[in-house]
Design a protein around this motif. Structure first.
Motif, PDB file in Angstrom:
ATOM      1  N   ALA A   1      16.047  29.885  14.974  1.00  0.00           N
ATOM      2  CA  ALA A   1      16.833  30.792  15.811  1.00  0.00           C
ATOM      3  C   ALA A   1      16.937  30.249  17.234  1.00  0.00           C
ATOM      4  N   LEU A   2      15.846  29.678  17.734  1.00  0.00           N
ATOM      5  CA  LEU A   2      15.890  29.084  19.068  1.00  0.00           C
ATOM      6  C   LEU A   2      16.873  27.919  19.081  1.00  0.00           C
ATOM      7  N   LEU A   3      16.799  27.090  18.062  1.00  0.00           N
ATOM      8  CA  LEU A   3      17.695  25.930  17.980  1.00  0.00           C
ATOM      9  C   LEU A   3      19.149  26.372  18.049  1.00  0.00           C
ATOM     10  N   ILE A   4      19.461  27.411  17.283  1.00  0.00           N
ATOM     11  CA  ILE A   4      20.833  27.917  17.262  1.00  0.00           C
ATOM     12  C   ILE A   4      21.236  28.400  18.651  1.00  0.00           C
ATOM     13  N   GLN A   5      20.320  29.059  19.342  1.00  0.00           N
ATOM     14  CA  GLN A   5      20.637  29.553  20.680  1.00  0.00           C
ATOM     15  C   GLN A   5      20.701  28.438  21.712  1.00  0.00           C
ATOM     16  N   GLN A   6      20.030  27.319  21.430  1.00  0.00           N
ATOM     17  CA  GLN A   6      20.145  26.165  22.328  1.00  0.00           C
ATOM     18  C   GLN A   6      21.501  25.488  22.141  1.00  0.00           C
ATOM     19  N   ILE A   7      21.919  25.374  20.879  1.00  0.00           N
ATOM     20  CA  ILE A   7      23.188  24.715  20.565  1.00  0.00           C
ATOM     21  C   ILE A   7      24.373  25.538  21.088  1.00  0.00           C
TER      22      ILE A   7
ATOM     23  N   ARG B   1      18.752  37.341  26.776  1.00  0.00           N
ATOM     24  CA  ARG B   1      19.196  37.611  28.146  1.00  0.00           C
ATOM     25  C   ARG B   1      20.547  36.950  28.425  1.00  0.00           C
ATOM     26  N   GLY B   2      20.773  35.802  27.770  1.00  0.00           N
ATOM     27  CA  GLY B   2      22.019  35.079  28.003  1.00  0.00           C
ATOM     28  C   GLY B   2      23.213  35.627  27.259  1.00  0.00           C
ATOM     29  N   ILE B   3      22.977  36.401  26.196  1.00  0.00           N
ATOM     30  CA  ILE B   3      24.116  36.838  25.383  1.00  0.00           C
ATOM     31  C   ILE B   3      24.266  38.345  25.295  1.00  0.00           C
ATOM     32  N   ARG B   4      23.337  39.043  25.910  1.00  0.00           N
ATOM     33  CA  ARG B   4      23.399  40.508  25.875  1.00  0.00           C
ATOM     34  C   ARG B   4      24.677  40.950  26.569  1.00  0.00           C
ATOM     35  N   ASN B   5      25.322  41.955  26.094  1.00  0.00           N
ATOM     36  CA  ASN B   5      26.533  42.526  26.719  1.00  0.00           C
ATOM     37  C   ASN B   5      27.759  41.643  26.582  1.00  0.00           C
ATOM     38  N   LEU B   6      28.885  42.331  26.363  1.00  0.00           N
ATOM     39  CA  LEU B   6      30.162  41.644  26.222  1.00  0.00           C
ATOM     40  C   LEU B   6      30.989  41.875  27.479  1.00  0.00           C
ATOM     41  N   VAL B   7      32.038  41.087  27.622  1.00  0.00           N
ATOM     42  CA  VAL B   7      32.991  41.329  28.698  1.00  0.00           C
ATOM     43  C   VAL B   7      34.054  42.286  28.166  1.00  0.00           C
ATOM     44  N   GLU B   8      34.346  43.297  28.914  1.00  0.00           N
ATOM     45  CA  GLU B   8      35.424  44.212  28.540  1.00  0.00           C
ATOM     46  C   GLU B   8      36.741  43.445  28.558  1.00  0.00           C
ATOM     47  N   SER B   9      37.481  43.469  27.453  1.00  0.00           N
ATOM     48  CA  SER B   9      38.700  42.643  27.402  1.00  0.00           C
ATOM     49  C   SER B   9      39.973  43.415  27.733  1.00  0.00           C
ATOM     50  N   LEU B  10      39.826  44.705  28.021  1.00  0.00           N
ATOM     51  CA  LEU B  10      41.010  45.484  28.400  1.00  0.00           C
ATOM     52  C   LEU B  10      41.311  45.233  29.873  1.00  0.00           C
ATOM     53  N   GLY B  11      42.527  44.794  30.132  1.00  0.00           N
ATOM     54  CA  GLY B  11      42.920  44.536  31.520  1.00  0.00           C
ATOM     55  C   GLY B  11      44.280  43.881  31.526  1.00  0.00           C
ATOM     56  N   GLU B  12      45.038  44.154  32.570  1.00  0.00           N
ATOM     57  CA  GLU B  12      46.413  43.645  32.602  1.00  0.00           C
ATOM     58  C   GLU B  12      46.565  42.415  33.482  1.00  0.00           C
ATOM     59  N   THR B  13      45.749  42.351  34.525  1.00  0.00           N
ATOM     60  CA  THR B  13      45.904  41.240  35.470  1.00  0.00           C
ATOM     61  C   THR B  13      44.663  40.374  35.462  1.00  0.00           C
ATOM     62  N   VAL B  14      44.827  39.161  36.011  1.00  0.00           N
ATOM     63  CA  VAL B  14      43.683  38.258  36.121  1.00  0.00           C
ATOM     64  C   VAL B  14      42.585  38.916  36.951  1.00  0.00           C
ATOM     65  N   GLU B  15      42.994  39.604  38.020  1.00  0.00           N
ATOM     66  CA  GLU B  15      41.981  40.226  38.878  1.00  0.00           C
ATOM     67  C   GLU B  15      41.184  41.297  38.139  1.00  0.00           C
ATOM     68  N   GLU B  16      41.886  42.131  37.369  1.00  0.00           N
ATOM     69  CA  GLU B  16      41.182  43.165  36.589  1.00  0.00           C
ATOM     70  C   GLU B  16      40.189  42.521  35.631  1.00  0.00           C
ATOM     71  N   LEU B  17      40.685  41.499  34.922  1.00  0.00           N
ATOM     72  CA  LEU B  17      39.832  40.842  33.930  1.00  0.00           C
ATOM     73  C   LEU B  17      38.663  40.143  34.607  1.00  0.00           C
ATOM     74  N   LEU B  18      38.922  39.566  35.774  1.00  0.00           N
ATOM     75  CA  LEU B  18      37.836  38.907  36.500  1.00  0.00           C
ATOM     76  C   LEU B  18      36.763  39.924  36.885  1.00  0.00           C
ATOM     77  N   HIS B  19      37.187  41.108  37.271  1.00  0.00           N
ATOM     78  CA  HIS B  19      36.216  42.173  37.565  1.00  0.00           C
ATOM     79  C   HIS B  19      35.385  42.499  36.333  1.00  0.00           C
ATOM     80  N   ASN B  20      36.041  42.516  35.169  1.00  0.00           N
ATOM     81  CA  ASN B  20      35.294  42.766  33.928  1.00  0.00           C
ATOM     82  C   ASN B  20      34.252  41.677  33.691  1.00  0.00           C
ATOM     83  N   VAL B  21      34.653  40.436  33.968  1.00  0.00           N
ATOM     84  CA  VAL B  21      33.715  39.312  33.803  1.00  0.00           C
ATOM     85  C   VAL B  21      32.519  39.501  34.738  1.00  0.00           C
TER      86      VAL B  21
END
Lengths: 426, 249
Positions: A236-242, A315-335
Motif C-alpha cells: 500500500a505504501l508503494l502504491i502511494q509512493q508511485i 494526508r496527501g489524498i484526503r478530500n477532493l476538489v469541488e469541480s462545480l464552477g464556471e470560471t477559472v477563478e471559481e475553480l481555483l478557489h475550490n482548489v
C-alpha cells in the motif's frame, strides 16, 4: 535496466556508473522486501512493472511528452497542486527522495543535522543520479519547514529552474488568501512556461482527473479496514509512493483494477492472511521512494500496517476538489479550499491532525500508532510528544520512533517494534 | 521440566535455567565479538527442555538454536514482576541501552522509552569515563561519592565528554569531583526518560549493569525523593523473564 536507456540517461547528464549503483541497490532491495512477500495480489504486477522501469519507461514518456511541448514540473510537497500542472498539459512529478545516497556530497552544502529527506534530494542532484530531476522544466520548491526553506536557497545555485512558492503558516483567512495568491502566481508561471492559457474547461477536467486518482487510492485504503487486511502495508505504501510520478489516468485504472481483485477476494473469503496480526497505523513524516525501511521491519514480525497518516499517505489524498464552477477563478478557489485543509505540521496550531489520527485508528481498526519522525524534523518531532500523550490518555498505544535513512539503527528499531507489538498484544 | 532463558546483551550474555520455578542455573559471561560462541560455552553441560532468547543477539541465537525470541523489554518486565509484584516502573541501564518501562498492575507492559540514537549515559559511557579518570569501573561510584562538590560536565556526547574530562583534569580539577559531575550528568539523563513513564504508586526497580553503581543509585534517590530498589543480581532479569516466557507459552 537495459542498454536502450543508457543514451537517454547520458543525454540527461547522469553519471552512468553511479546511477548503475543506485539502480542495482534499489533493485536488490525491491527483490528482498517486496517480491519475497507471499500471497501478493495479482494486480500488484502493474506496480512491480513500474518499479522495474523506474528510471526507464516513465522517463522516456516524459521526454516524449517534452517533444510535444508538454512541460515537466517537479515538486517536493503535496501543497503543490497537480490540477494546475495538468491544466497546462503538464506532467507533475514528485521529487521527494528516500535513499541515503550522496550524503557525503550533500553534507558539503548542508549541516549534518539536516533531515534525510532533504539530504537525499541534494545527494541525488549532486551525484547526478536522478533522471526525474534532470528532466524537469520547472522545479517548485515550497516554503514549508525551515530545513527546506534554507536548503532551497542553496539548491537554487545547483539548478536554474527552481521556483519558490510561499506557504501560509496559519489556518486563518489571511493564510488562505496567501495560498490563493501563491496558487494564482503559480498558475500564471505555468501558463508562461507552457505557452498555454488555462481555461475553466481544462481546469475542471484536470480537477476530475486528480479527484479520480484520489478516490482510487481512498477505495484501496478503505479495504485495509478489513481483518485480515487484503494487502500488506508495504504494498500500500508503494502504491502511494508511485502516486506521485506515474501517469495519473493509467495509475487510477491500475489501482481500481487492484481494488476489484481485492474486493472479489474479500467477498469469496480468499484472503490468505492471519487475522491475529497486530494492526498498526503509521503516522508522521512521509516515506519517500525508495524508503521502505520501517514497514519492512514492522511487517517481518507479527504486525500489519493498516494505514499511513503521512502526506505520502492519507494526508496527501484526503478530500477532493469541488469541480462545480464556471470560471477559472471559481475553480481555483475550490482548489485552494481543498489544499488548505491539509493538516501538516508546518501549520500552527495543527490540532486537527490529532483528530485525523484518531479517526484513522477507528476507521482502520488499528491496535496502536507508530509515530515516525525523521531525525531533525522539528515540526513532526515536536507534535509527536503531544500526540503520544493525548492518545495514550485515550488508551491508544503509541510508539514514537526517531530515525533516518541509515541502516545503523535497524537492530534497535526492531527491538522497539517487537516490544511495542508485544505490549499491544498484552 | 527445565525452562531456560538466555539474554545476549552488548556486553554480557546471561543464562538462567528454572526447574519448578526455582533458579538452578545462573551464569554470565562477557559477550566478546562472538556472541554465539559465548552462548555455546555458557550452555555447555546445561540441560533444558525449552529456551527463549532475548537481548540484541536474540535473532542470531534463535536462528542457530531454532527457538523463539522475546524483546528484552517484555523479558525484563516479566522477570522483575515475578520477584517484585509491586513494581510499577523499571529503569534498565545496560551496556548500550537505557530503558524505562512502565508496568501495569497485572505485570503487563505499559509505555516504554528507550534512548534514541545516542549512547550518552549508557554503561559503555560510564566505562569510558571511568577509564579517562583512571578508575576501575566497580570503584567508580565510590570515587564519585567521595567528592564534596561536583565538577560540572556540559557535554553529553560520549566522545566529547571524554575530551571535556581530560581538559578538566589537565586544568587541575580533582578526579573525584569530575567523577561526581559525570554521575550527576547521567542521572539527569535517566530522569528525563523516567519522567515519561514513572508513576507515583508502586515500586521503582533499577536493573542492568549500571544498577551496581552505588553513586547512580544514591543520586537517583535524592532527585526522585523515593526509594530505588536494586534487586540482587540486577543483570539477570532479562534471562529470567525469557525463561518465564517459556513456561507461559
Amino acid at each position: 535496466m537495459s542498454e536502450q536507456y543508457r543514451s537517454m540517461w547520458a543525454a540527461l547528464g547522469l553519471d552512468l556508473e553511479t546511477h548503475d549503483t543506485l539502480l542495482t541497490a534499489v533493485g536488490e532491495q525491491y527483490q528482498s522486501i517486496f517480491l519475497s512477500q507471499k500471497n501478493r495480489p495479482k494486480k500488484m504486477n502493474y506496480f512491480d512493472f513500474v518499479i522495474s522501469e523506474i528510471h526507464g519507461l516513465r522517463i522516456k514518456e516524459l521526454i516524449d511528452a517534452q517533444t510535444e511541448r508538454r512541460k515537466i514540473i517537479g515538486s517536493f510537497c503535496v501543497f503543490v497542486p497537480e490540477e494546475l500542472i495538468l491544466a497546462v498539459d503538464g506532467i507533475s512529478i514528485g521529487l521527494c527522495a528516500g535513499a541515503e545516497f550522496g550524503f557525503d556530497e550533500a553534507e558539503k552544502y548542508l549541516p549534518r543535522n539536516t533531515c534525510s529527506l532533504i539530504k537525499s534530494f541534494f545527494g541525488f542532484k549532486l551525484k547526478k543520479v536522478c533522471p526525474y530531476m534532470e528532466s524537469c522544466d520547472l522545479i517548485v520548491g515550497e516554503a514549508t519547514c525551515d530545513g527546506k526553506k534554507k536548503a532551497y536557497e542553496i539548491f537554487d545555485t545547483l539548478t536554474d529552474n527552481l521556483y519558490i512558492m510561499d506557504m501560509p503558516q496559519r489556518k486563518t483567512d489571511e493564510g488562505r488568501q496567501l495560498l490563493f495568491y501563491e496558487y494564482s502566481k503559480l498558475l500564471t508561471t505555468l501558463e508562461e512556461l507552457s505557452g498555454k492559457k488555462i481555461t475553466a474547461v481544462k481546469l475542471k477536467e484536470s480537477i476530475e482527473i486528480v479527484n479520480k486518482k484520489r478516490q482510487a487510492v481512498t477505495r484501496l485504503n478503505k479495504l485495509r479496514a478489513e481483518n485480515p487486511s487484503p494487502i500488506s502495508g508495504l504494498d500500500a505504501l508503494l502504491i502511494q509512493q508511485i502516486y506521485f510520478y506515474d501517469d495519473p489516468i493509467r495509475y487510477t485504472d491500475s489501482v481500481n483494477a487492484l481494488c476489484d481483485e481485492l474486493e472479489e477476494k474479500i467477498k469469496e473469503n480468499k484472503i490468505n492472511e492471519s487475522s491475529e496480526k497486530v494492526r498498526l497505523l503509521l503516522s508522521g513524516c512521509p516515506m519517500a521512494i525508495p524508503n521502505w525501511k520501517l514497514p519492512s521491519i514492522i511487517e517481518k514480525g507479527d504486525a500489519v500496517i493498516v494505514g499511513e497518516e503521512s502526506c505520502i499517505g492519507e494526508r496527501g489524498i484526503r478530500n477532493l476538489v469541488e469541480s462545480l464552477g464556471e470560471t477559472v477563478e471559481e475553480l481555483l478557489h475550490n482548489v485552494v479550499d481543498r489544499y488548505f485543509k491539509i493538516n501538516c505540521a508546518i501549520f500552527t496550531p495543527n490540532t486537527a491532525r490529532l483528530d485525523d489520527i484518531r479517526n484513522m485508528v477507528n476507521k482502520y481498526n488499528a491496535d496502536g500508532v507508530i509515530h515516525y519522525n525523521l531525525q531533525f524534523c522539528q515540526p513532526y518531532q515536536i507534535e509527536s510528544g503531544v500526540i503520544e500523550n493525548k492518545l495514550e490518555a485515550e488508551l491508544i498505544p503509541v510508539l514514537r520512533l526517531d530515525t533516518d535513512y541509515s541502516m545503523e539503527d535497524v537492530g534497535q528499531i526492531q527491538t522497539r517494534i517487537e516490544a511495542f507489538v508485544e505490549r499491544v498484544k498484552g | 521440566m527445565l525452562y531456560a532463558g538466555i539474554d545476549i546483551g552488548s556486553r554480557t550474555v546471561k543464562l538462567i535455567v528454572l526447574e519448578n520455578e526455582k533458579i538452578i542455573v545462573n551464569r554470565k559471561a562477557e559477550t566478546s565479538f562472538d556472541p554465539l560462541a559465548i552462548a555455546k560455552e555458557l550452555l555447555n553441560g546445561v540441560n533444558y527442555n525449552k529456551i527463549i532468547a532475548t537481548g540484541y543477539g536474540r535473532h542470531l541465537f534463535s536462528k542457530n538454536y531454532n527457538c523463539e525470541v522475546v524483546s528484552e523489554i517484555k523479558a525484563f518486565g516479566i522477570g522483575v514482576h515475578s520477584l517484585y509484584p509491586e513494581c510499577s516502573t523499571i529503569l534498565d541501564i545496560g551496556g548500550q541501552d537505557i530503558k524505562a518501562i512502565n508496568l501495569l498492575p497485572n505485570g503487563k507492559m505499559g509505555k516504554f522509552e528507550m534512548n534514541d540514537k545516542c549512547s550518552a549515559g549508557t554503561g559503555r559511557f560510564l566505562e569510558i569515563m571511568a577509564m579517562a579518570l583512571g578508575s576501575k569501573l566497580d570503584e567508580f561510584g565510590n570515587l564519585a561519592l567521595s567528592a564534596e562538590t561536583p565538577e560540572h560536565i556540559n557535554s553529553m556526547c560520549t566522545v566529547f565528554a571524554e575530551s571535556e574530562v581530560i581538559s578538566l583534569l589537565s586544568r587541575g580539577a580533582k578526579r573525584e569531583e569530575v567523577a561526581l559531575g559525570i554521575h550527576q550528568a547521567v542521572v539527569s539523563r535517566y530522569l528525563l526518560m523516567l519522567q515519561r513513564v514513572l508513576v507515583t504508586t508502586g515500586e521503582l526497580i533499577f536493573v542492568g549493569g549500571v544498577a551496581l553503581n552505588n553513586a547512580v543509585v544514591r543520586l537517583l534517590e535524592e532527585k526522585l525523593r523515593r526509594k530505588v530498589i536494586i534487586p540482587e543480581i540486577p543483570q539477570m532479569y532479562g534471562a529470567l523473564g525469557s525463561a518465564l516466557c517459556t513456561i507461559r507459552k
